[in-house]
Design an enzyme around this catalytic site. Structure first.
Site, PDB file in Angstrom:
ATOM      1  N   HIS A 130      12.682  44.704  16.034  1.00  0.00           N
ATOM      2  CA  HIS A 130      12.593  43.809  14.879  1.00  0.00           C
ATOM      3  C   HIS A 130      13.664  42.734  15.068  1.00  0.00           C
ATOM      4  CE1 HIS A 130      12.603  42.042  11.008  1.00  0.00           C
ATOM      5  NE2 HIS A 130      13.782  42.543  10.668  1.00  0.00           N
ATOM      6  N   GLU A 189       6.456  40.723   2.819  1.00  0.00           N
ATOM      7  CA  GLU A 189       7.573  40.917   1.893  1.00  0.00           C
ATOM      8  C   GLU A 189       7.521  39.839   0.829  1.00  0.00           C
ATOM      9  OE1 GLU A 189      11.637  40.576   0.229  1.00  0.00           O
ATOM     10  OE2 GLU A 189      10.465  39.022   1.181  1.00  0.00           O
ATOM     11  N   CYS A 231      10.497  44.328   6.005  1.00  0.00           N
ATOM     12  CA  CYS A 231       9.959  43.860   7.303  1.00  0.00           C
ATOM     13  C   CYS A 231       9.146  44.915   8.031  1.00  0.00           C
ATOM     14  CB  CYS A 231      11.098  43.422   8.206  1.00  0.00           C
ATOM     15  SG  CYS A 231      12.117  42.160   7.475  1.00  0.00           S
TER      16      CYS A 231
HETATM   17  P1  HMG Z   1      28.405  36.320   9.242  1.00  0.00           P
HETATM   18  O1  HMG Z   1      29.389  37.097   8.455  1.00  0.00           O
HETATM   19  O2  HMG Z   1      28.347  34.870   8.996  1.00  0.00           O
HETATM   20  O3  HMG Z   1      28.577  36.479  10.787  1.00  0.00           O
HETATM   21  O4  HMG Z   1      26.950  36.975   8.986  1.00  0.00           O
HETATM   22  P2  HMG Z   1      29.802  36.998  11.689  1.00  0.00           P
HETATM   23  O5  HMG Z   1      31.067  36.380  11.230  1.00  0.00           O
HETATM   24  O6  HMG Z   1      29.711  38.498  11.813  1.00  0.00           O
HETATM   25  O7  HMG Z   1      29.355  36.309  13.045  1.00  0.00           O
HETATM   26  C1  HMG Z   1      28.159  36.627  13.650  1.00  0.00           C
HETATM   27  C2  HMG Z   1      28.420  36.694  15.148  1.00  0.00           C
HETATM   28  O8  HMG Z   1      28.756  35.388  15.602  1.00  0.00           O
HETATM   29  C3  HMG Z   1      29.610  37.594  15.515  1.00  0.00           C
HETATM   30  O9  HMG Z   1      29.264  38.248  16.712  1.00  0.00           O
HETATM   31  C4  HMG Z   1      30.715  36.607  15.766  1.00  0.00           C
HETATM   32  O10 HMG Z   1      31.722  37.080  16.660  1.00  0.00           O
HETATM   33  C5  HMG Z   1      29.950  35.457  16.388  1.00  0.00           C
HETATM   34  P3  HMG Z   1      29.296  39.873  16.793  1.00  0.00           P
HETATM   35  O11 HMG Z   1      30.693  40.261  16.469  1.00  0.00           O
HETATM   36  O12 HMG Z   1      28.323  40.334  15.710  1.00  0.00           O
HETATM   37  O13 HMG Z   1      28.832  40.163  18.175  1.00  0.00           O
HETATM   38  N1  HMG Z   1      30.646  34.174  16.301  1.00  0.00           N
HETATM   39  C6  HMG Z   1      30.660  33.266  17.296  1.00  0.00           C
HETATM   40  N2  HMG Z   1      30.123  33.279  18.521  1.00  0.00           N
HETATM   41  C7  HMG Z   1      30.327  32.170  19.313  1.00  0.00           C
HETATM   42  N3  HMG Z   1      31.039  31.096  18.919  1.00  0.00           N
HETATM   43  C8  HMG Z   1      31.590  31.043  17.683  1.00  0.00           C
HETATM   44  C9  HMG Z   1      31.419  32.161  16.817  1.00  0.00           C
HETATM   45  N4  HMG Z   1      31.806  32.439  15.550  1.00  0.00           N
HETATM   46  C10 HMG Z   1      31.327  33.671  15.248  1.00  0.00           C
HETATM   47  N5  HMG Z   1      32.281  29.977  17.300  1.00  0.00           N
HETATM   48  C11 HMG Z   1      24.886  38.118   9.233  1.00  0.00           C
HETATM   49  C12 HMG Z   1      26.008  37.383   9.947  1.00  0.00           C
HETATM   50  C13 HMG Z   1      23.821  38.517  10.228  1.00  0.00           C
HETATM   51  C14 HMG Z   1      25.480  39.412   8.572  1.00  0.00           C
HETATM   52  C15 HMG Z   1      24.298  37.187   8.118  1.00  0.00           C
HETATM   53  O14 HMG Z   1      23.710  36.073   8.720  1.00  0.00           O
HETATM   54  C16 HMG Z   1      23.262  37.886   7.238  1.00  0.00           C
HETATM   55  O15 HMG Z   1      23.614  38.513   6.236  1.00  0.00           O
HETATM   56  N6  HMG Z   1      21.934  37.779   7.582  1.00  0.00           N
HETATM   57  C17 HMG Z   1      20.870  38.431   6.815  1.00  0.00           C
HETATM   58  C18 HMG Z   1      20.847  39.921   7.023  1.00  0.00           C
HETATM   59  C19 HMG Z   1      20.303  40.330   8.371  1.00  0.00           C
HETATM   60  O16 HMG Z   1      19.703  39.558   9.076  1.00  0.00           O
HETATM   61  N7  HMG Z   1      20.488  41.625   8.715  1.00  0.00           N
HETATM   62  C20 HMG Z   1      19.989  42.174   9.962  1.00  0.00           C
HETATM   63  C21 HMG Z   1      19.684  43.664   9.873  1.00  0.00           C
HETATM   64  S1  HMG Z   1      18.684  44.090   8.452  1.00  0.00           S
HETATM   65  C22 HMG Z   1      17.092  43.563   8.882  1.00  0.00           C
HETATM   66  O17 HMG Z   1      16.844  43.237   9.997  1.00  0.00           O
HETATM   67  C23 HMG Z   1      16.072  43.507   7.783  1.00  0.00           C
HETATM   68  C24 HMG Z   1      15.725  42.120   7.300  1.00  0.00           C
HETATM   69  O18 HMG Z   1      14.934  41.466   8.276  1.00  0.00           O
HETATM   70  C25 HMG Z   1      15.011  42.168   5.942  1.00  0.00           C
HETATM   71  C26 HMG Z   1      13.774  43.029   5.760  1.00  0.00           C
HETATM   72  O19 HMG Z   1      13.682  44.142   6.241  1.00  0.00           O
HETATM   73  O20 HMG Z   1      12.903  42.551   5.003  1.00  0.00           O
HETATM   74  C27 HMG Z   1      16.960  41.275   7.090  1.00  0.00           C
END
Ligand code: HMG
Length: 393
Positions: A234, A80, A112
């Site tokens: 993935h 990528e 990816c």
């Molecule tokens: P965010 O908004 O910061 O996270 O973004 P959140 O508020 O949803 O929290 C994440 C999790 O942590 C939640 O758990 C919370 O409850 C938990 P869930 O509800 O999901 O089970 N949490 C806690 N746990 C324990 N103690 C605490 C605590 N606080 C919160 N104190 C997000 C998260 C992944 C969206 C962000 O990091 C992001 O945008 N990442 C990049 C995008 C991504 O990785 N997407 C994945 C799918 S797409 C893909 O895989 C393709 C990709 O690889 C690219 C490609 O294809 O080239 C990305």
């Protein structure tokens, strides 16, 4: 039909590492959000003179060395994070590894997902040319906006495979579940160094694509999740795979013990927790981790690997683990590589990851800091210059 699959597999990442505790502190976030919520402990970071080419060369060098010269007439490079809009990054690797000039080299792109396309193309090619081996490399550096929610889900690394008709590790099977849809969950225009991402939406589309791939696998080949003992996903962050598997347990693996199933997934997450998202290499880092960290003998177990690339393309690739596969793994080398990474603090990590090469052609020389054998020494007249060192790792 001849048997085709993975004969050899190797991994390398950036030589630096950031502990996510430091990022949590910098962003004033509870570190448990990263450890438990995302399932990540650390992220690999490239040194100044490392990039997708040097990581790819590090990953592929041991494989190329184990085969007689001239064994590879095809090199497929999945990424990528391409370094040139025209020239394949694979050509630099081909040169660094002193491979035979009688070879075709090409780069593949679809976020990816592209390593899976490369693997499938390589497998089909070997079906027609069973005496040939194909070198497949996936190498990436994940970059999001600093201080964004996506920042803890970065990482970098490269996986290299030999695909051939003597698959000592994993035999690739014909059935595959496919899905493509035009969505804007993650994308990176040509002028952009960091990805645009709609994080929550991307996780939703990932699961939708997974569901659609299972449906395709069932409709087209009559194959269900129950036919598999092993699952890999993935890995943008390891909790994503847990969620994907939980979804499968609810809908498709209703007779299985959820706790035992999730415990069986755990070995596939070990390396990724330490490395982070390495985009095209991520799903296969999961496969490598499963094979190297599972305490069970996985011989003859059927594997479903879900590959996802935003934008989006999903594929469930199916395979069978070969008898005696353990003998052909290089677990110690991979563990030592991860252990040897240099711990960097938050300032150094941001400098390393976000200092981009000049775009106006002004020449740049990089300090020699990598402990690895291959390095990017500079960019002169818009040309990247790579070097090989015999004395290092
Ligand atoms: P965010 O908004 O910061 O996270 O973004 P959140 O508020 O949803 O929290 C994440 C999790 O942590 C939640 O758990 C919370 O409850 C938990 P869930 O509800 O999901 O089970 N949490 C806690 N746990 C324990 N103690 C605490 C605590 N606080 C919160 N104190 C997000 C998260 C992944 C969206 C962000 O990091 C992001 O945008 N990442 C990049 C995008 C991504 O990785 N997407 C994945 C799918 S797409 C893909 O895989 C393709 C990709 O690889 C690219 C490609 O294809 O080239 C990305």
């Amino acid at each position: 039909m001849i048997t085709v699959g993975i004969e050899d597999i190797s991994f390398a990442s950036g030589s630096c590492v950031l502990d996510l505790k430091d990022l949590a502190q910098d962003l004033d976030v509870d570190v448990e959000k990263y450890h438990q919520g995302l399932g990540q402990d650390c992220m690999s970071v490239p040194a100044e003179d490392e990039d997708i080419v040097t990581m790819a060369a590090m990953a592929a060098a041991p494989l190329v060395a184990r085969y007689p010269p001239g064994s590879f007439r095809t090199l497929l490079f999945a990424t990528e994070t391409g370094i040139d809009n025209s020239k394949s990054a694979g050509i630099y690797v081909h040169q660094l590894l002193n491979m035979s000039k009688n070879c075709r080299v090409v780069e593949l792109k679809q976020a990816c997902y592209s390593a899976t396309a490369a693997l499938q193309l390589a497998a089909s090619y070997v079906q027609c040319h069973s005496e040939e081996k194909v070198l497949v490399i996936a190498s990436d550096i994940a970059r999001y906006e600093p201080r964004s929610k996506a920042e803890p889900t970065q990482g970098c690394g490269a996986i290299a495979f030999v695909i051939g008709s003597d698959p000592k590790i994993v035999r690739l099977e014909k059935p595959a579940g496919l899905y493509t849809e035009d969505v804007m969950d993650f994308w990176r225009p040509l002028y952009q160094d960091v990805g645009f991402v709609d994080g929550k939406f991307s996780a939703k589309v990932y699961l939708q694509a997974l569901k659609a791939c299972w449906k395709d696998l069932q409709d087209r080949f009559g194959i269900k999740a129950m036919d598999f003992q092993l699952f890999c996903y993935h890995l943008p962050f390891t909790r994503m795979a847990v969620k994907a598997h939980q979804y499968l347990l609810q809908d498709n693996l209703v007779d299985r013990d959820p706790q035992a199933e999730l415990a069986k997934l755990e070995p596939s997450l070990v390396y990724s927790r330490q490395v982070g998202n390495c985009y095209s290499a991520a799903a296969y880092l999961g496969l490598l981790s499963l094979l190297e960290n599972s305490h069970e003998d996985l011989t003859n177990q059927k594997l479903a690997l879900f590959s996802y690339g935003s934008g989006c393309v999903g594929e469930i690739l199916t395979a069978t683990v070969m008898p005696g596969y353990q003998k052909y793994l290089h677990k110690r080398q991979h563990e030592e590589g991860l252990k040897a990474r240099r711990l960097v603090n938050i300032e150094e990590y941001r400098r390393l990851l976000y200092t981009m090469a000049p775009k106006d052609g002004s020449p740049i020389q990089y300090p020699h800091v990598t402990p690895g054998r291959y390095r990017l020494s500079g960019i002169v007249e818009h040309k990247r210059i790579y070097e090989t060192f015999v004395s290092a790792q």
